[in-house]
Design an enzyme around this catalytic site. Structure first.
Site, PDB file in Angstrom:
ATOM      1  N   THR A 195      -6.886  13.797  16.729  1.00  0.00           N
ATOM      2  CA  THR A 195      -7.836  14.407  17.663  1.00  0.00           C
ATOM      3  C   THR A 195      -8.562  13.326  18.452  1.00  0.00           C
ATOM      4  O   THR A 195      -8.585  12.154  18.061  1.00  0.00           O
ATOM      5  CB  THR A 195      -8.881  15.254  16.913  1.00  0.00           C
ATOM      6  OG1 THR A 195      -9.563  14.412  15.985  1.00  0.00           O
ATOM      7  CG2 THR A 195      -8.226  16.409  16.184  1.00  0.00           C
TER       8      THR A 195
ATOM      9  N   ARG B  54      -3.808   5.135  -3.290  1.00  0.00           N
ATOM     10  CA  ARG B  54      -5.103   5.387  -2.626  1.00  0.00           C
ATOM     11  C   ARG B  54      -5.217   6.806  -2.081  1.00  0.00           C
ATOM     12  O   ARG B  54      -6.019   7.052  -1.168  1.00  0.00           O
ATOM     13  CB  ARG B  54      -5.349   4.384  -1.493  1.00  0.00           C
ATOM     14  CG  ARG B  54      -5.596   2.989  -2.033  1.00  0.00           C
ATOM     15  CD  ARG B  54      -5.872   1.993  -0.951  1.00  0.00           C
ATOM     16  NE  ARG B  54      -6.004   0.678  -1.559  1.00  0.00           N
ATOM     17  CZ  ARG B  54      -7.111  -0.033  -1.542  1.00  0.00           C
ATOM     18  NH1 ARG B  54      -8.176   0.409  -0.945  1.00  0.00           N
ATOM     19  NH2 ARG B  54      -7.157  -1.211  -2.126  1.00  0.00           N
TER      20      ARG B  54
ATOM     21  N   HIS C  70       0.800  -1.233   0.000  1.00  0.00           N
ATOM     22  CA  HIS C  70       0.000   0.000   0.000  1.00  0.00           C
ATOM     23  C   HIS C  70       0.830   1.278   0.000  1.00  0.00           C
ATOM     24  O   HIS C  70       0.288   2.371   0.121  1.00  0.00           O
ATOM     25  CB  HIS C  70      -0.956  -0.006   1.201  1.00  0.00           C
ATOM     26  CG  HIS C  70      -1.873  -1.181   1.193  1.00  0.00           C
ATOM     27  ND1 HIS C  70      -1.534  -2.374   1.782  1.00  0.00           N
ATOM     28  CD2 HIS C  70      -3.093  -1.354   0.639  1.00  0.00           C
ATOM     29  CE1 HIS C  70      -2.517  -3.242   1.594  1.00  0.00           C
ATOM     30  NE2 HIS C  70      -3.467  -2.656   0.914  1.00  0.00           N
TER      31      HIS C  70
ATOM     32  N   GLU D   8     -10.631   8.008  20.628  1.00  0.00           N
ATOM     33  CA  GLU D   8     -10.223   8.216  19.238  1.00  0.00           C
ATOM     34  C   GLU D   8     -10.244   6.869  18.534  1.00  0.00           C
ATOM     35  O   GLU D   8     -10.956   5.976  18.985  1.00  0.00           O
ATOM     36  CB  GLU D   8      -8.869   8.933  19.178  1.00  0.00           C
ATOM     37  CG  GLU D   8      -7.761   8.317  20.006  1.00  0.00           C
ATOM     38  CD  GLU D   8      -7.071   7.174  19.321  1.00  0.00           C
ATOM     39  OE1 GLU D   8      -7.419   6.009  19.633  1.00  0.00           O
ATOM     40  OE2 GLU D   8      -6.146   7.421  18.524  1.00  0.00           O
TER      41      GLU D   8
ATOM     42  N   SER E  26     -10.637  17.641  20.399  1.00  0.00           N
ATOM     43  CA  SER E  26     -11.402  18.411  19.397  1.00  0.00           C
ATOM     44  C   SER E  26     -12.818  18.682  19.877  1.00  0.00           C
ATOM     45  O   SER E  26     -13.473  19.605  19.408  1.00  0.00           O
ATOM     46  CB  SER E  26     -11.444  17.662  18.068  1.00  0.00           C
ATOM     47  OG  SER E  26     -12.044  16.392  18.245  1.00  0.00           O
ATOM     48  N   ASP E  27     -13.300  17.839  20.787  1.00  0.00           N
ATOM     49  CA  ASP E  27     -14.645  18.034  21.324  1.00  0.00           C
ATOM     50  C   ASP E  27     -14.732  17.340  22.681  1.00  0.00           C
ATOM     51  O   ASP E  27     -13.910  16.477  22.986  1.00  0.00           O
ATOM     52  CB  ASP E  27     -15.716  17.476  20.375  1.00  0.00           C
ATOM     53  CG  ASP E  27     -15.416  16.067  19.910  1.00  0.00           C
ATOM     54  OD1 ASP E  27     -14.497  15.912  19.078  1.00  0.00           O
ATOM     55  OD2 ASP E  27     -16.046  15.123  20.394  1.00  0.00           O
TER      56      ASP E  27
HETATM   57  N1  HPA Z   1     -15.089   9.480  18.773  1.00  0.00           N
HETATM   58  C1  HPA Z   1     -14.110   8.846  18.104  1.00  0.00           C
HETATM   59  N2  HPA Z   1     -13.084   9.472  17.573  1.00  0.00           N
HETATM   60  C2  HPA Z   1     -13.017  10.805  17.726  1.00  0.00           C
HETATM   61  C3  HPA Z   1     -13.993  11.511  18.414  1.00  0.00           C
HETATM   62  C4  HPA Z   1     -15.072  10.807  18.959  1.00  0.00           C
HETATM   63  O1  HPA Z   1     -15.982  11.390  19.574  1.00  0.00           O
HETATM   64  N3  HPA Z   1     -13.648  12.830  18.375  1.00  0.00           N
HETATM   65  C5  HPA Z   1     -12.476  12.904  17.689  1.00  0.00           C
HETATM   66  N4  HPA Z   1     -12.087  11.680  17.300  1.00  0.00           N
END
Ligand code: HPA
Length: 233
Positions: A91, A44, A5, A180, A204-205
């Site tokens: 993230t 790819r 790959h 993640e 990231s959240d």
């Molecule tokens: N779940 C899985 N992976 C992620 C998330 C999540 O909420 N946020 C950033 N990567």
């Protein structure tokens, strides 16, 4: 010689490889952080680049999302290209209220829900851990650069979308910082094949508070994470 790959010739990939999920992130980092970056893979569209950072040779290779995709590149990087240090940069969604979006996590260990891990270990559970040398070095670099980091456990899932709002309760209770999709298999394969691995993540959240990073926060935290990871070359 190349691998299935990756079309790079042996020798074209550095001993230290950063692994973002998104191949266009690999391109962005190569163009903005590296000197003399050369693209060695287009197969790819999973772009990979080698260049130098502060005089040290380093590669950055997209891994794709999820453990199935990441495992392919991790295996080939170590087996064919003799990569010694693999550092995921990505993230995560935090599951502890105390974590703020934009903060950086150095993952010490990764639990997970990967079926392949259960098959690999005959239904038993392997504790996938980061390489201590890389972890210690990353922590020191972060301290030197005045970047706040959290050190702890994370969870790698193969399901980004799931319907159970209580799914993370037990993991939150057991101290998991965030969720993640690649680190558990990275730590597992690297250990088996004799390479060192680390995962540097930005929040990231926050799944608990519903907070999500603004574009500006994302950019700043991405810079912090990249500076730490690139300094490990
Ligand atoms: N779940 C899985 N992976 C992620 C998330 C999540 O909420 N946020 C950033 N990567």
């Amino acid at each position: 010689m190349s691998s299935l790959h990756l079309e790079a010739k042996v020798g074209e990939i550095a001993e230290t490889v950063l692994l973002p999920g998104d191949p266009l992130r690999a391109k962005y980092v190569a163009e903005n952080f590296l000197e003399d970056a050369v693209c060695y893979n287009n197969v790819r569209g999973m772009l990979g680049f080698t260049g130098t950072y502060k005089g040290k040779r380093v590669s950055i290779q997209g891994s794709g999302m999820g453990m199935g995709s990441a495992a392919i590149y991790i295996n080939e990087l170590i087996s064919t290209y003799k990569v010694k240090n693999l550092i995921r940069v990505g993230t995560c969604g935090a599951i502890q209220k105390k974590l703020t979006v934009g903060e950086v996590i150095l993952a010490m260990s990764a639990s997970g829900d990967s079926g392949s891990n259960m098959v690999l270990f005959n239904g038993m559970h392997y504790a996938a851990t980061a390489d201590f040398d890389l972890l210690q070095k990353a922590y020191q670099v972060a301290q030197d650069l005045n970047i706040k980091t959290h050190q702890g456990s994370i969870f790698s899932t193969n399901m980004f979308y799931d319907d159970d709002p209580q799914r993370w309760d037990i993991w939150e209770q057991h101290g998991i910082l965030g969720v993640e999709m690649e680190t558990q298999i990275l730590f597992t394969i690297a250990k088996k094949l004799g390479a060192k691995a680390l995962s540097v993540l930005t929040v990231s959240d926050n799944i608990r508070t519903g907070a999500s990073a603004s574009a500006k926060d994302r950019e700043q935290s991405y810079m912090d994470m990249m500076k730490i990871a690139l300094s490990l070359a």
